[in-house]
Design an enzyme around this catalytic site. Structure first.
Site, PDB file in Angstrom:
ATOM      1  N   HIS A  92       0.832  -1.218   0.000  1.00 34.50           N
ATOM      2  CA  HIS A  92       0.000   0.000   0.000  1.00 34.50           C
ATOM      3  C   HIS A  92       0.862   1.261   0.000  1.00 34.50           C
ATOM      4  CE1 HIS A  92      -3.840  -2.138   0.855  1.00 34.50           C
ATOM      5  NE2 HIS A  92      -3.039  -2.984   1.479  1.00 34.50           N
ATOM      6  N   ASN A 165     -10.250  -2.880   2.500  1.00 34.11           N
ATOM      7  CA  ASN A 165      -9.956  -2.912   1.067  1.00 34.11           C
ATOM      8  C   ASN A 165     -11.236  -2.693   0.266  1.00 34.11           C
ATOM      9  OD1 ASN A 165      -7.212  -3.393   1.184  1.00 34.11           O
ATOM     10  ND2 ASN A 165      -7.378  -5.602   0.961  1.00 34.11           N
ATOM     11  N   TYR A 379       0.818  -4.359  12.695  1.00 30.98           N
ATOM     12  CA  TYR A 379       0.829  -2.962  12.240  1.00 30.98           C
ATOM     13  C   TYR A 379       1.663  -2.025  13.119  1.00 30.98           C
ATOM     14  CZ  TYR A 379      -2.466  -3.886   8.467  1.00 30.98           C
ATOM     15  OH  TYR A 379      -3.048  -4.352   7.321  1.00 30.98           O
TER      16      TYR A 379
HETATM   17 FE1  HDE Z   1      -2.301  -4.715   5.599  1.00 32.03          FE
HETATM   18  N1  HDE Z   1      -0.517  -3.872   6.040  1.00 32.03           N
HETATM   19  N2  HDE Z   1      -1.583  -6.478   6.233  1.00 32.03           N
HETATM   20  N3  HDE Z   1      -4.010  -5.651   4.985  1.00 32.03           N
HETATM   21  N4  HDE Z   1      -3.014  -3.008   4.901  1.00 32.03           N
HETATM   22  C1  HDE Z   1      -0.206  -2.587   5.834  1.00 32.03           C
HETATM   23  O1  HDE Z   1       0.873  -1.245   7.389  1.00 32.03           O
HETATM   24  C2  HDE Z   1      -0.466  -6.657   6.957  1.00 32.03           C
HETATM   25  C3  HDE Z   1      -4.316  -6.950   5.123  1.00 32.03           C
HETATM   26  C4  HDE Z   1      -4.259  -2.753   4.440  1.00 32.03           C
HETATM   27  O2  HDE Z   1      -3.138   3.469   3.903  1.00 32.03           O
HETATM   28  C5  HDE Z   1       1.114  -2.218   6.403  1.00 32.03           C
HETATM   29  O3  HDE Z   1       1.145   0.954   7.734  1.00 32.03           O
HETATM   30  C6  HDE Z   1      -0.363  -8.017   7.396  1.00 32.03           C
HETATM   31  C7  HDE Z   1      -5.690  -7.195   4.847  1.00 32.03           C
HETATM   32  C8  HDE Z   1      -4.373  -1.370   4.050  1.00 32.03           C
HETATM   33  O4  HDE Z   1      -1.574   3.383   5.427  1.00 32.03           O
HETATM   34  C9  HDE Z   1       1.605  -3.501   7.035  1.00 32.03           C
HETATM   35  C10 HDE Z   1      -1.462  -8.652   6.882  1.00 32.03           C
HETATM   36  C11 HDE Z   1      -6.215  -5.982   4.509  1.00 32.03           C
HETATM   37  C12 HDE Z   1      -3.129  -0.820   4.307  1.00 32.03           C
HETATM   38  C13 HDE Z   1       0.468  -4.438   6.760  1.00 32.03           C
HETATM   39  C14 HDE Z   1      -2.219  -7.680   6.161  1.00 32.03           C
HETATM   40  C15 HDE Z   1      -5.149  -5.029   4.601  1.00 32.03           C
HETATM   41  C16 HDE Z   1      -2.304  -1.862   4.842  1.00 32.03           C
HETATM   42  C17 HDE Z   1       2.057  -1.565   5.457  1.00 32.03           C
HETATM   43  C18 HDE Z   1      -1.846 -10.098   6.991  1.00 32.03           C
HETATM   44  C19 HDE Z   1      -7.647  -5.659   4.073  1.00 32.03           C
HETATM   45  C20 HDE Z   1      -2.697   0.594   4.012  1.00 32.03           C
HETATM   46  C21 HDE Z   1       2.151  -0.125   5.904  1.00 32.03           C
HETATM   47  C22 HDE Z   1      -2.013 -10.559   8.280  1.00 32.03           C
HETATM   48  C23 HDE Z   1      -8.637  -5.901   5.051  1.00 32.03           C
HETATM   49  C24 HDE Z   1      -2.916   1.499   5.169  1.00 32.03           C
HETATM   50  C25 HDE Z   1       1.349  -0.041   7.082  1.00 32.03           C
HETATM   51  C26 HDE Z   1      -2.507   2.903   4.802  1.00 32.03           C
HETATM   52  C27 HDE Z   1      -0.974  -1.673   5.240  1.00 32.03           C
HETATM   53  C28 HDE Z   1       0.473  -5.682   7.219  1.00 32.03           C
HETATM   54  C29 HDE Z   1      -3.402  -8.008   5.453  1.00 32.03           C
HETATM   55  C30 HDE Z   1      -5.358  -3.649   4.301  1.00 32.03           C
HETATM   56  C31 HDE Z   1       2.920  -4.011   6.535  1.00 32.03           C
HETATM   57  C32 HDE Z   1       0.754  -8.595   8.215  1.00 32.03           C
HETATM   58  C33 HDE Z   1      -6.436  -8.528   4.944  1.00 32.03           C
HETATM   59  C34 HDE Z   1      -5.589  -0.679   3.460  1.00 32.03           C
HETATM   60  O5  HDE Z   1       1.776  -3.357   8.417  1.00 32.03           O
END
Ligand code: HDE
Length: 708
Positions: A92, A165, A379
């Site tokens: 993202h 999402n 996060y």
């Molecule tokens: Fe994320 N995800 N994610 N994700 N995600 C990040 O956090 C992560 C997942 C989502 O505009 C990171 O600040 C793991 C699902 C959005 O700043 C990170 C897992 C969904 C955004 C991270 C998931 C998301 C992130 C990268 C699996 C939809 C952007 C930068 C367990 C429901 C937020 C940050 C923004 C961002 C980790 C799975 C949505 C790396 C470990 C499922 C919208 O922490």
């Protein structure tokens, strides 16, 4: 050999100390250019507040001597510049944010004690960041990708981050596979490409070996992954969460954002071209809409259910690869979010905003979805890595708007004035020396869930069906949307260089739907492989869920959309003006396109100013187009390749097209003689303009024959 120039300035080292004006010749043109730029300026200072004498020249020993290390302003300026970048988000990375407000439509305390839903009209400040997942910060907006839809609600009981999402399911069931998924979809490590693309071997290798990804992959191959605008996409919390009432009653909820403008997507060929014409298409669209006061809105709703309801399904509501069809459980709307302010500084706000799924106020809690549990752990680490300090919560965009009081102290970049004597608890001080105390049941009381079971690495059997809902999604789409899904698979798998990877995906797809698999195989020119073994065969008796279709739910409106008028010389100004007012009345916007950005001469000698030269303003940037020209202009347009493309692209992208009769030579040059259909309307008098704008509000001309 060039003769060294003779110095005209005398060495200041021999002069008396004191403020000295720079000789004009040293600054070169600087002074004049600065004066031309004009405007009142506040005095420039260093970051330490000292007034800056000269921001054009570093401090030199003598006229042509070395730069001096005691130039603190120069040193500070470069030091700061050298540290401007912070790590981009691992996923993202490319995002765009805006501020707004959420307003509750009633008292929802029957399902949650969360204060933001406690009364009709109650307003809560929000910050939203939309994003693509795979591309790096500098990638393009119209990648085929899932869009992030992350919202920070600054509630009066602390921040709530709904980090969702625009697709309601996820690729994996267990957070432990997330790094693998992300490594697979990002650029390949041995070559550094492709960027912002799932159309490559490692992504399809991974999902082909992970049948649980199949459902989400179908959504990703659908038009959901190429939205027309952030303003026209749904959002989902994805996981099952919990709402808790004041008396501790817990219910499961699935969270939904519904765009007030309805859903719209572009077609793939259009997306590809938008990325070239305007890589910032989505961010510009959001920025422009807010700046002109056309504030985007979404309704926030929940599907609310209890354990008994959850038990009725074959699948597990804790499995994030599943939806609960809205036809079975309708969405209850809780309020409306309006985005009404663009950011002042993209870095401070959009880049530094730190979302965390574990941020929930009293009344909202988690389910045991293993993906959500992993996210709740993950996060916080990301924020420390990116923002560099445990005090990231003090940045304006992250700081709660309610009072904050705790005994966490110090750390890098501490900016809070944590006064008073005691910085520990318990303490026996009183008054301002005493510090805060816990609030018991007024605080966030977690759902009291009985837990039992052996400690094991397991995937529950209730998570085993990977194909039933994938099939249900496919059969719920309109035929046009099914065509798009097939074409997307053909494109993506066609980009895989390793045939076995393609074959494995096809073997999975046979478990979803035979026709789908056959059509993709035909598109790829390959034989269908045997179906892969499926732990649970796809159910064919699930009722379709039309709520998942974009086209079946599109709104009959031109609101929030844009007409591009290609104006040729001698065009009738009344038609241009008439279209502009009709579109504005319908809530849309108009951009004028001409051969040159300086504009075009209208009939009668007046000039219309253009927003784009046609070479930089192709029709892919607009929802519908009009060609308004006189005879002379039509010939010039016909000779202009970009004008021909403007029309042919609009035609092949199924757009509604309005044309004055004089446009005929351009129609011929674009190869469209005899092909114009009933979505190509002749423009002239006011009535025809009104009919055209009404037609623009309808669907694209999906039944158009675009074969040669
Ligand atoms: Fe994320 N995800 N994610 N994700 N995600 C990040 O956090 C992560 C997942 C989502 O505009 C990171 O600040 C793991 C699902 C959005 O700043 C990170 C897992 C969904 C955004 C991270 C998931 C998301 C992130 C990268 C699996 C939809 C952007 C930068 C367990 C429901 C937020 C940050 C923004 C961002 C980790 C799975 C949505 C790396 C470990 C499922 C919208 O922490």
């Amino acid at each position: 050999m060039a003769t060294p120039k003779k110095s005209t300035a005398k060495s200041s080292a021999t002069k008396k100390a004191g403020p000295k004006k720079n000789p004009k010749d040293v600054r070169g043109q600087g002074d004049e250019l600065h004066q031309m730029a004009g405007g009142d300026s506040p005095p420039m200072t260093t970051a330490q507040g000292q007034p800056v004498q000269d921001d054009q020249n570093s401090l030199r020993a003598g006229d042509r001597g070395p730069t001096l290390m005691n130039d603190a302003h120069f040193r500070e300026k470069l030091f700061h510049f050298d540290h401007e970048r912070i790590p981009e988000r691992v996923v993202h990375a490319r995002g765009y944010g805006a501020h707004g407000v959420f307003e509750s439509n009633g008292d929802h305390s029957d399902i949650t004690r969360a204060s933001l839903f406690s009364a009709k009209g109650k307003q809560t400040e929000v910050f939203v960041r939309f994003s693509t997942v795979a591309g790096n910060l500098g990638s393009f907006d119209l990648a085929r990708d899932v869009r992030g839809f992350a919202t920070k609600f600054y509630t009066d009981e602390g921040n709530w981050d709904l980090v969702g999402n625009n697709i309601p399911v996820f690729f994996i069931q267990d957070a432990i596979k997330f790094p693998d998924l992300v490594h697979a979809v990002k650029e390949e490590q041995d070559r550094g490409f492709p960027q912002a693309q799932s159309a490559h071997d490692t992504f399809w290798d991974f999902v082909g070996l992970m049948p649980e990804s199949t459902h989400m992959t179908l959504w990703q191959m659908s038009d959901r992954a190429i939205p027309r605008s952030f303003r026209m996409m749904e959002g989902f919390g994805v996981h099952t969460f919990r709402f808790l009432t004041g008396d501790g009653t817990s219910r499961f909820v699935k969270l939904h954002w519904k765009p007030v403008l309805g859903m719209q997507s572009v077609v793939w060929n259009e997306a590809v071209k938008i990325n070239g014409a305007d890589p910032d298409f989505h961010r510009r669209d959001l920025y422009d809409a807010i700046e002109v006061g056309d504030f985007p809105q979404w309704e926030l709703g929940v599907q609310v259910f209890d354990d008994a309801f959850a038990d009725e399904f074959d699948f597990d509501v804790l499995d994030p690869t599943k939806i609960i069809p809205e036809e079975i459980l309708p969405v209850r709307v809780l309020g409306t979010m309006t985005l009404n302010r663009t950011v002042d500084n993209v870095f401070s706000e959009t880049e530094q905003v730190a979302f965390m799924t574990q941020n929930v106020p009293p009344g909202i809690d988690f389910s045991n979805d293993p993906l959500l549990q992993g996210r709740n752990f993950s996060y916080l680490d990301t924020q420390l890595k990116r923002l560099g300090s445990t005090n990231f919560t003090q940045l304006e965009v992250n700081a709660p708007r309610c009072p904050v009081a705790h005994f966490q102290r110090d750390g890098h970049m501490q900016t809070a004035h944590q006064s008073g004597r005691a910085n520990y608890e318990p303490n026996s001080f009183t008054g301002t020396d005493r510090g805060p105390r816990e609030v018991g049941d007024a605080g966030h009381v977690p759902f009291a869930q009985p837990i039992q079971g052996d400690t094991r690495r397991i995937r529950a059997e209730s998570f085993a069906d990977h194909y039933s809902q994938a099939r249900q999604f496919y059969v719920s789409q309109t035929p046009v949307e099914q065509d798009h899904i097939v074409a997307a698979y053909v494109f993506e798998l066609g980009k895989c260089e390793i045939p076995e990877i393609r074959t494995r995906v096809m073997a999975n797809l046979r478990n979803v739907d035979e026709t789908l698999a056959q059509r993709i195989a035909d598109g790829l020119g390959m034989d269908l492989p045997a179906a892969s073994p499926a732990a649970v065969a796809a159910r064919t008796d699930l009722e379709p869920t039309p709520a998942t279709s974009i086209l079946a739910n599109a709104k009959d409106t031109f609101e929030g959309r844009k007409l591009g008028i290609l104006v040729g010389e001698d065009a009738d100004g009344a038609v241009v003006d008439g279209l502009r007012s009709a579109v504005t009345k319908a809530g849309g916007q108009v951009d004028v396109v001409a051969i040159a950005v300086g504009g075009e001469q209208l009939k009668g000698g007046k000039k219309v100013v253009a927003d784009h030269a046609v070479a930089g303003g192709p029709s892919v940037l607009f929802d519908a187009v009009a060609i308004v020209t006189g005879d002379a202009g039509a010939k010039k347009l016909a000779d202009e390749p970009a004008a021909r493309d403007f029309l042919t692209d609009a035609f092949t992208h199924f757009k509604v097209i309005g044309l004055t009769t004089e446009a005929a030579p351009l129609v011929s040059a674009a190869g469209l003689d005899g092909k114009l259909d009933d979505a190509c309307l002749t423009l002239g008098a006011a009535k025809t303009r009104a009919e055209f704008v009404t037609r623009c509000a309808g669907p694209r001309a999906w039944d158009r024959d675009i074969t040669a």
